[in-house]
Motif scaffolding. Structure first.
Motif, PDB file in Angstrom:
ATOM      1  N   PRO A 125       0.799  -1.230   0.000  1.00  0.00           N
ATOM      2  CA  PRO A 125       0.000   0.000   0.000  1.00  0.00           C
ATOM      3  C   PRO A 125       0.829   1.276   0.000  1.00  0.00           C
ATOM      4  CG  PRO A 125       0.048  -0.936   2.196  1.00  0.00           C
ATOM      5  CD  PRO A 125       0.739  -1.924   1.296  1.00  0.00           C
ATOM      6  N   LYS A 126       0.298   2.282  -0.646  1.00  0.00           N
ATOM      7  CA  LYS A 126       0.840   3.631  -0.579  1.00  0.00           C
ATOM      8  C   LYS A 126      -0.265   4.492   0.049  1.00  0.00           C
ATOM      9  CE  LYS A 126       2.868   7.353  -3.388  1.00  0.00           C
ATOM     10  NZ  LYS A 126       4.068   7.482  -2.563  1.00  0.00           N
ATOM     11  N   TRP A 127      -0.222   4.625   1.365  1.00  0.00           N
ATOM     12  CA  TRP A 127      -1.286   5.320   2.086  1.00  0.00           C
ATOM     13  C   TRP A 127      -1.217   6.819   1.851  1.00  0.00           C
ATOM     14  CZ3 TRP A 127      -4.355   1.644   3.350  1.00  0.00           C
ATOM     15  CH2 TRP A 127      -3.888   0.419   3.862  1.00  0.00           C
ATOM     16  N   GLU A 128      -2.364   7.428   1.629  1.00  0.00           N
ATOM     17  CA  GLU A 128      -2.441   8.884   1.479  1.00  0.00           C
ATOM     18  C   GLU A 128      -2.454   9.582   2.843  1.00  0.00           C
ATOM     19  OE1 GLU A 128      -5.793   9.740  -0.942  1.00  0.00           O
ATOM     20  OE2 GLU A 128      -4.918   8.862  -2.747  1.00  0.00           O
ATOM     21  N   CYS A 129      -2.797   8.833   3.878  1.00  0.00           N
ATOM     22  CA  CYS A 129      -2.781   9.338   5.245  1.00  0.00           C
ATOM     23  C   CYS A 129      -2.591   8.127   6.158  1.00  0.00           C
ATOM     24  CB  CYS A 129      -4.061  10.098   5.584  1.00  0.00           C
ATOM     25  SG  CYS A 129      -5.551   9.081   5.463  1.00  0.00           S
ATOM     26  N   PRO A 130      -2.208   8.323   7.403  1.00  0.00           N
ATOM     27  CA  PRO A 130      -2.021   7.176   8.303  1.00  0.00           C
ATOM     28  C   PRO A 130      -3.293   6.348   8.410  1.00  0.00           C
ATOM     29  CG  PRO A 130      -1.070   9.160   9.258  1.00  0.00           C
ATOM     30  CD  PRO A 130      -1.836   9.599   8.046  1.00  0.00           C
ATOM     31  N   PRO A 131      -3.225   5.039   8.132  1.00  0.00           N
ATOM     32  CA  PRO A 131      -4.430   4.204   8.136  1.00  0.00           C
ATOM     33  C   PRO A 131      -4.816   3.791   9.553  1.00  0.00           C
ATOM     34  CG  PRO A 131      -2.521   2.877   7.607  1.00  0.00           C
ATOM     35  CD  PRO A 131      -2.025   4.297   7.706  1.00  0.00           C
ATOM     36  N   PRO A 132      -6.099   3.563   9.807  1.00  0.00           N
ATOM     37  CA  PRO A 132      -6.523   3.025  11.104  1.00  0.00           C
ATOM     38  C   PRO A 132      -6.013   1.594  11.262  1.00  0.00           C
ATOM     39  CG  PRO A 132      -8.357   3.071   9.566  1.00  0.00           C
ATOM     40  CD  PRO A 132      -7.223   3.800   8.892  1.00  0.00           C
ATOM     41  N   TYR A 133      -5.858   1.159  12.493  1.00  0.00           N
ATOM     42  CA  TYR A 133      -5.256  -0.147  12.765  1.00  0.00           C
ATOM     43  C   TYR A 133      -6.032  -1.286  12.117  1.00  0.00           C
ATOM     44  CZ  TYR A 133      -8.886  -1.634  16.039  1.00  0.00           C
ATOM     45  OH  TYR A 133     -10.068  -2.024  16.575  1.00  0.00           O
ATOM     46  N   TRP A 134      -7.389  -1.170  12.112  1.00  0.00           N
ATOM     47  CA  TRP A 134      -8.206  -2.261  11.581  1.00  0.00           C
ATOM     48  C   TRP A 134      -8.028  -2.441  10.084  1.00  0.00           C
ATOM     49  CZ3 TRP A 134     -11.397  -0.331   7.905  1.00  0.00           C
ATOM     50  CH2 TRP A 134     -11.781   1.010   8.004  1.00  0.00           C
ATOM     51  N   LEU A 135      -7.718  -1.347   9.390  1.00  0.00           N
ATOM     52  CA  LEU A 135      -7.485  -1.443   7.947  1.00  0.00           C
ATOM     53  C   LEU A 135      -6.211  -2.227   7.670  1.00  0.00           C
ATOM     54  CD1 LEU A 135      -8.517  -0.564   5.150  1.00  0.00           C
ATOM     55  CD2 LEU A 135      -7.133   1.488   5.367  1.00  0.00           C
ATOM     56  N   VAL A 136      -5.159  -1.925   8.413  1.00  0.00           N
ATOM     57  CA  VAL A 136      -3.885  -2.628   8.250  1.00  0.00           C
ATOM     58  C   VAL A 136      -4.015  -4.086   8.677  1.00  0.00           C
ATOM     59  CG1 VAL A 136      -1.476  -2.719   8.986  1.00  0.00           C
ATOM     60  CG2 VAL A 136      -2.585  -0.502   8.573  1.00  0.00           C
ATOM     61  N   GLN A 137      -4.732  -4.313   9.775  1.00  0.00           N
ATOM     62  CA  GLN A 137      -4.826  -5.655  10.337  1.00  0.00           C
ATOM     63  C   GLN A 137      -5.689  -6.593   9.516  1.00  0.00           C
ATOM     64  OE1 GLN A 137      -5.810  -5.673  14.480  1.00  0.00           O
ATOM     65  NE2 GLN A 137      -5.843  -7.902  14.662  1.00  0.00           N
TER      66      GLN A 137
END
Length: 218
Positions: A125-137
């Motif tokens: 991923p190339k996140w446009e902003c810091p992702p929430p933990y649940w998205l990453v997990q």
């Protein structure tokens, strides 16, 4: 001789597609062995002008602009594949950022495993902003067209989970299998996209390979 044809379907991503094209121009492989084909799928922004600005580039990579009036990403991919000169078709999206060694890595693996018909790699991923933990997990997987290759090399007779945003296919096999199956088009489900294509390629007896060293960002 052109070995690789990079195919990018485009739809109203004028603000992003320039970075995608630049990453593909800035590859470490010789510019003489690949071309970039952009297929505009009825964009209403200045996608055409952005693509044309890359016709002349420092590495002299051939960049082409085409149009597909039938709405649907796979219509764009299929029609552009017929115009491609390469023996391998690399399909990606208009918001992807390719690692500079991506095509070189694919070329290396083709030389090592010449019988492979379909190749994929790692999509991170190339996140446009810091992702929430649940998205990453929970969603750093095929849900977002991401792949986290736990094995560096996978060779198999069935689709190991290769998505059309990061997919290299032998052109002759692509045509034999009938191309992508147009799927969600104008609020209507028509087919099964790359999944249907990959299943057909598997039925034809061809092999797949996935390599974590062939990187791109989404």
């Amino acid at each position: 001789m052109i070995n690789f044809s990079v195919i990018i379907p485009a739809y109203n991503r004028a603000d992003l597609i320039g970075n995608s094209i630049k990453s593909l121009i800035d590859q470490t492989i010789s510019p003489e062995v690949y071309e970039i084909l952009v297929c505009d799928n009825n964009s209403t922004d200045n996608t055409k002008e952005v693509v044309e600005s890359f016709f002349e580039n420092q590495r002299c990579v051939k960049v082409h602009y085409y149009q597909e009036k039938r709405q649907g990403v796979h219509y764009a991919r299929n029609s552009t594949a017929l115009k491609a000169k390469g023996s391998y078709l690399y399909f990606t999206d208009d918001d992807m950022i390719a690692d500079s060694k991506m095509l070189e890595e694919f070329d290396k693996w083709i030389l090592k495993f010449p019988d492979l018909a379909v190749l994929g790699g790692k999509v991170f991923p190339k996140w446009e902003c810091p992702p929430p933990y649940w998205l990453v997990q929970y969603f750093c997987d095929s849900t977002l067209s991401l792949t986290n290759n736990y094995l560096d090399v996978v060779i198999c007779k069935t689709d190991p989970g290769i998505a059309s945003c990061h997919q290299l296919i032998r052109k002759d096999v692509f045509l034999e299998a009938g191309g992508f199956r147009p799927e969600y088009t104008k609020d209507e489900w028509l087919g099964d996209g790359e999944c249907g294509l990959n299943r057909e390629i598997s039925k034809l007896g061809y092999s797949f390979g996935s390599f974590s060293s062939a990187l791109t960002q989404h």
